[in-house]
Every structure is written in C-alpha cells, then in structure tokens.
Design an enzyme around this catalytic site. Structure first.
Site, PDB file in Angstrom:
ATOM      1  N   SER A 425      40.122  31.704  43.885  1.00 29.52           N
ATOM      2  CA  SER A 425      40.302  33.146  44.020  1.00 29.52           C
ATOM      3  C   SER A 425      40.805  33.790  42.734  1.00 29.52           C
ATOM      4  O   SER A 425      40.757  35.011  42.608  1.00 29.52           O
ATOM      5  CB  SER A 425      41.289  33.457  45.153  1.00 29.52           C
ATOM      6  OG  SER A 425      42.555  32.896  44.861  1.00 29.52           O
ATOM      7  N   HIS A 446      33.871  32.608  46.786  1.00 28.11           N
ATOM      8  CA  HIS A 446      35.233  32.877  47.236  1.00 28.11           C
ATOM      9  C   HIS A 446      35.197  33.398  48.667  1.00 28.11           C
ATOM     10  O   HIS A 446      34.994  34.592  48.918  1.00 28.11           O
ATOM     11  CB  HIS A 446      35.916  33.891  46.313  1.00 28.11           C
ATOM     12  CG  HIS A 446      37.296  34.257  46.754  1.00 28.11           C
ATOM     13  ND1 HIS A 446      37.837  35.510  46.563  1.00 28.11           N
ATOM     14  CD2 HIS A 446      38.240  33.540  47.412  1.00 28.11           C
ATOM     15  CE1 HIS A 446      39.054  35.542  47.076  1.00 28.11           C
ATOM     16  NE2 HIS A 446      39.314  34.363  47.596  1.00 28.11           N
ATOM     17  N   GLU A 458      32.850  36.548  47.879  1.00 26.61           N
ATOM     18  CA  GLU A 458      32.594  36.976  46.502  1.00 26.61           C
ATOM     19  C   GLU A 458      31.771  35.878  45.826  1.00 26.61           C
ATOM     20  O   GLU A 458      32.224  34.743  45.678  1.00 26.61           O
ATOM     21  CB  GLU A 458      33.910  37.216  45.760  1.00 26.61           C
ATOM     22  CG  GLU A 458      34.632  38.457  46.251  1.00 26.61           C
ATOM     23  CD  GLU A 458      35.959  38.700  45.548  1.00 26.61           C
ATOM     24  OE1 GLU A 458      36.208  39.844  45.127  1.00 26.61           O
ATOM     25  OE2 GLU A 458      36.750  37.750  45.430  1.00 26.61           O
ATOM     26  N   ASN A 496      40.844  41.070  44.188  1.00 26.46           N
ATOM     27  CA  ASN A 496      42.177  40.916  43.606  1.00 26.46           C
ATOM     28  C   ASN A 496      42.354  41.743  42.342  1.00 26.46           C
ATOM     29  O   ASN A 496      43.463  42.197  42.043  1.00 26.46           O
ATOM     30  CB  ASN A 496      42.455  39.441  43.312  1.00 26.46           C
ATOM     31  CG  ASN A 496      42.782  38.658  44.568  1.00 26.46           C
ATOM     32  OD1 ASN A 496      43.019  39.245  45.621  1.00 26.46           O
ATOM     33  ND2 ASN A 496      42.785  37.346  44.475  1.00 26.46           N
TER      34      ASN A 496
END
Length: 588
Positions: A425, A446, A458, A496
C-alpha cells in the site's frame, strides 16, 4: 417567465411561494428540493443562459417524476417574488452582491417574507443590517449543495424574529434536509480542510497521475465517501472552489491553498462543473459520472493477448492473504494459498471456511457457492505449489526486505509468463518485485481490507510492466467483482496520497487554531456527508500506522503536505495509538 405544473398541492405547508435567487450549484439544488415537495417555487437569476440550462434540467426531472405534479417558475426579474413566503438568497459569496439582493428583496417582497442567505463565510449580522430588515433575515449554512437527507443549519442573529426563524426551520424540514448545529467556526475549518483536499486532487489529475474517473472511484470506494473529489468540485462549482482557495491563499500565504493551475484554466474557460454542464465530468448529456461496473471494465479494457487467469496463487496467510484467497475461490478460480508452515496453512483454511459460513448466513453467497469455493481452495506450506499458477499475489507484511525475499522465491518457482503482483500500500512496487527478475510481468494489486467486502483495487504499473500484463490483471480484478483503478508506481498511489495529506492538515488545523476535534469531526461528517471525520478516521486506522504512512509519503513527496505533525509523534510516543489502545486524538 418559464412555468411548469398545475393543480399543485403545497405539501410543505408553507402557505405561499418559495423563492430562490441565484441558480448556481446551491440555488439549483434548493430549487429542485423545493419543487419536489409540491410547493410552488420561483427561481430567479439574471443570466438568461443559466435560466435556459436550469429549465432544461427541470423538464428532464419532470419527465422522470412519473406524473407527480410539480410547480416551478424561472425568471430574470426579481419582482416575480412579490408573493413569496420565504426567499433563499444563493448568489455568489460576494458581500456587495449579497447586500444588493437582500435590499431588493426588502423592496419587492411583502413585510412578512422570511429571507435566508446562504453565505458560507461572511458575517451574517452586518449583511442583515445592511439590508435594512434584520428581523426578517436568517442564515442557511450549507457546506455543499443540498440533497435529500443532507444537513443544513438555520442560523439566527440576535435580531432575527421568531417567525422568521420558525419559517426557515419549516422550510429546511419540508425539503428533506436535517437540521444540524454545524457551528460557524467548525464549519469554516471543515470547508478549509476539504478544499485543500480538493485542490490536491485537481493537481493530481493535472500532472497526469490518474484520470478524473479513477481518482473519484478510488476515493469513493476506498474511503466510503458520498462522491469523489472531482465530482465534489463539479458539484460545488469550479468558480466557488477556486474563489475559496484563492481567498485563503491571499490571506494566509500558504502555498497549499494556491489554486491548482488546472482549476484556473477551467475557470477562465467557463468549464465550471454541473451548473455549466461540464467540468471534470460531463452532465448535460444525461449521463452522470459514477463508478464503472465490472462488466463495463471488461467491455472497455484492452483485450489481453495472453491466456485468462484460471489458477491464482496467494503467498501469505494473514488477514489480507486469506481475504484475497477467499474472493478468488468464491469467483470460481482454482486458488492455492502458501503459508510459512503447516499450522499456518491449516489455520488459513479454517479462517476462510469460517468467513464463507458467515457470508452464507448474511445472504451474500449461497451454500452451493460456499461448497464450490472450498473445493477450489488449497492451502499448503510448499512454495513449489505455485509453479503452475497464472497469477501469484504476494500478501505478506509491509516490509521491503520481507517482500523482496518473497519475490526472489517467486521468480525461481513460478512458470515463465506468470503475473507476479504485490499488495503493498505504500512501498515501491518496482523495489518489492525486483528480485523476481521479471520486470515486465510484475505490478501492484492493492486490495483494500477487508478484501471480500471492499470493491476497490489500485492497479499499479511500474515503467516496465507490459501492457498485456496490466490488461490481464484488470480483467482478473473485474472477474472478482472488483473495480480496478490505474495509477503509476509512486508512494501512496491514489487513495493514501490524497487521504493522508488531508489527515495531516486536520491535525495541524486543530493544533494551530485550538479547535475542538469533536466539533470538526461533526462538521465534516454532517456538513459534507463523510462517514467519519478526520480524527475518528485517524484513531480507526491507528496513529502509529498513520504516522508511518505519513513518513513514507513525506520522504517521497517532500513539501507536499505530509510531514507528520509533532502532536501525532508525541501521542504515538505516549502509547496513544487510537481505538486499539483506547486513547488517541479522541477518547476511544
């Protein structure tokens, strides 16, 4: 004047017409809500282009009402409000413009008309006093354009009459909004915080990091938000977002508030979002932006030149590894999970079975599907069992050395042409997978936790990932019922990279302004409809985990807003880790 509807009953019980002045993002939304109640409503805007566009949309809405009677009128003449019981002023956030409209309403409307101003940042009492009728004016605080089930705050000044306040509250309830106490200070900081996040999302698109659709899908599915950041910019209006950012930038000098050049270009080009029919997405063709389905992804993705994925390997036995193995097996794929020992392999099989049993009890899958999934799953501690897999997913601890060791083994064991994926991640996909010595056949997948429930993946390409490998991985994800979004191999990927600067900003804002974290959480949750405020989310993730991700992002993107706040370090040092320790930014 444009008119629609006949023989309408005022189900809102307001007695007379509701007026809306200013048919931008907020005004048009209020007009739609009021018209849907059956209350006669009149919308006023001085721009004939705006009136024509809103009329077209309202007619389209009428066609979908299936016979329900609605009544609305549109006009460029404010005297059309001469019989209004209540008028909402929703013009641009400019003190001069608002004062002018409020004064004209005083001249046009009956003495008992209640007037609500939607000002988001201007002091209410000076506006009311300048209008010459402060007892008739209240505020309607909205942090985003209203929708049924959303929140609004009726704000009274010391001079607002009881009759005006009560009528305002009746209107809010009648149009389907929930009355909420957002608070001027907390709502101002909440808007500032969210606008910073929106600015970063626009900059992400501008640099070509990801498409608007992928950014919106990632944040909606990955964080449970009601809309993606670019959809929200379109909803608020590019001009509104740009103006708020520029105001904060000029006042504070903070570069994070400087509007992204893409927003400035869109502003100059008149591409302002929903109200003009086009922004980051298109609207007036009848197709609203939304997440792509797995079927759409199969139809629109490039065809894979290789064989479809039929046999999946999962290296790891933790929560994510088990979840991914469960999803693959439940999708009818032959699945092999490799653990570090026989006990862990056996425990993984037991955990997957227990999860499938729960899924049956909750009605998510059938007993037959559970049986087939268990038959498709093999767990072992023998890495050579992955030799025949078409795709292998590494799902071990988020530690670069550990992951590199796994990929060295996978490179030696897996067949030529097999796709090798990491679920990292925050680490570099290329760095994790390099020891496999198969740069064209490696990428990041991900998955979000819990993998059986969360639909987002992702899909991360390195500079060396072959196009057919990425296409095959996209088809694989779609076959699992997941929605893949594409992004390059940079720390944080999409979610993120946008989420943690937002969380960092929240800690700094609260620290610098001595703002109560509960009040800010409440303003974000109720004003913007987010499932959690930033401090609740930090405590849920874990302050130690959040700190580690911020440090990685700051190392990759220095100056991009992710330098960990001192307060966060101090809390982690004191063992205040959030929900898991019982103490964090909020008392867990």
């Amino acid at each position: 004047m444009k008119t629609r509807g006949a023989d309408v009953q005022d189900t809102a019980g307001l007695g007379r017409t509701v007026g809306i002045v200013g048919l931008g993002s907020v005004g048009e939304a209020l007009l739609n809500l009021a018209a849907a109640t059956g209350c006669p409503v009149v919308g006023v805007d001085r721009d004939p282009v705006v009136i024509a566009r809103v009329e077209q949309r309202l007619k389209r809405t009428d066609a979908g009402e299936r016979g329900r009677s609605v009544s609305w009128k549109l006009s460029a003449d404010i005297t059309a409000l001469a019989d209004a019981a209540v008028v909402v002023e929703a013009v641009a956030e400019d003190p001069g413009a608002k004062r002018d409209v409020l004064r004209r309403l005083r001249q046009v409307c009956p003495p008992d008309t209640a007037v609500l101003t939607t000002t988001a940042s201007l002091p209410l009492l000076p506006l009311a006093a300048a209008a010459g009728c402060p007892e008739r004016i209240a505020g309607l605080r909205l942090l985003r354009p209203p929708a049924v089930g959303g929140c609004a705050e009726v704000v009274r000044t010391s001079l607002t009459s009881d009759e005006t306040g009560e009528l305002a509250e009746r209107l809010v309830t009648a149009i389907g909004l929930e009355r909420a106490a957002l608070g001027h200070r907390a709502s101002g900081f909440a808007a500032r915080l969210v606008h910073l996040y929106l600015n970063r999302a626009a900059a992400m698109v501008e640099e070509g990091f990801a498409s608007p659709g992928d950014v919106d899908t990632a944040m909606r599915l990955g964080c449970g938000l009601p809309s993606g950041p670019l959809e929200l910019i379109d909803e608020l209006g590019v001009d509104e977002v740009h103006g708020r950012l520029e105001s904060h930038w000029r006042r504070t000098g903070a570069e994070a508030f400087r509007p992204a050049p893409l927003l400035t270009s869109m502003l100059r080009g008149g591409t302002l979002g929903r109200k003009t029919g086009q922004g980051f997405h298109r609207y007036d063709d009848g197709d609203l932006p939304g997440e792509r389905t797995a079927d759409e992804l199969r139809r629109t993705g490039s065809p894979s030149s290789g064989e479809p994925v039929r046999h999946v390997g999962v290296f790891g036995s933790g929560t994510m590894a088990r979840g991914i193995a469960e999803v693959c097996a439940a999708s009818g794929l032959r699945t092999t999970l490799v653990a570090r020992g026989t006990d862990k392999a056996r425990d993984a099989a037991t955990a997957v079975e227990a999860s499938l049993v729960k899924a049956v009890r909750r009605g998510r899958i059938t007993p037959a599907l559970k049986k087939d999934a268990l038959a498709a799953l093999t767990t072992t501690d023998d890495v050579s069992a992955l030799a025949g897999c078409d795709l292998v997913v590494e799902a071990v601890a988020e530690d670069l050395d550990v992951k590199r060791g796994v990929f060295a083994r996978l490179g030696a064991v897996c067949r030529p042409g097999a796709i090798l994926a990491t679920i990292t991640s925050s680490l570099s996909v290329a760095d994790c997978t390099a020891p496999a010595d198969r740069p064209a056949e490696t990428l990041g997948l991900h998955f979000f936790n819990p993998a059986p429930v969360m639909r987002l993946v992702e899909l991360v390409r390195t500079p060396d990932t072959a196009a057919q490998v990425a296409d095959a991985a996209r088809e694989f994800c779609a076959g699992l019922g997941k929605v893949p979004v594409a992004c390059p191999d940079r720390a944080g990927f999409i979610v993120n990279r946008l989420l943690f600067p937002y969380l960092t900003d929240a800690v700094r804002l609260s620290d610098d302004a001595a703002l109560d974290v509960v009040e800010l959480d409440t303003a974000v949750e109720r004003g913007f409809g987010y499932p959690m405020g930033p401090f609740t989310l930090l405590d849920t993730i874990g302050l130690d985990i959040s700190l580690a991700i911020m440090e990685r992002l700051h190392a990759e993107f220095p100056g991009a807003g992710c330098e960990p706040p001192a307060l966060l370090r101090e809390l982690v040092d004191e063992g205040c880790l959030g929900r898991k320790s019982g103490r964090g930014l909020r008392r867990a």
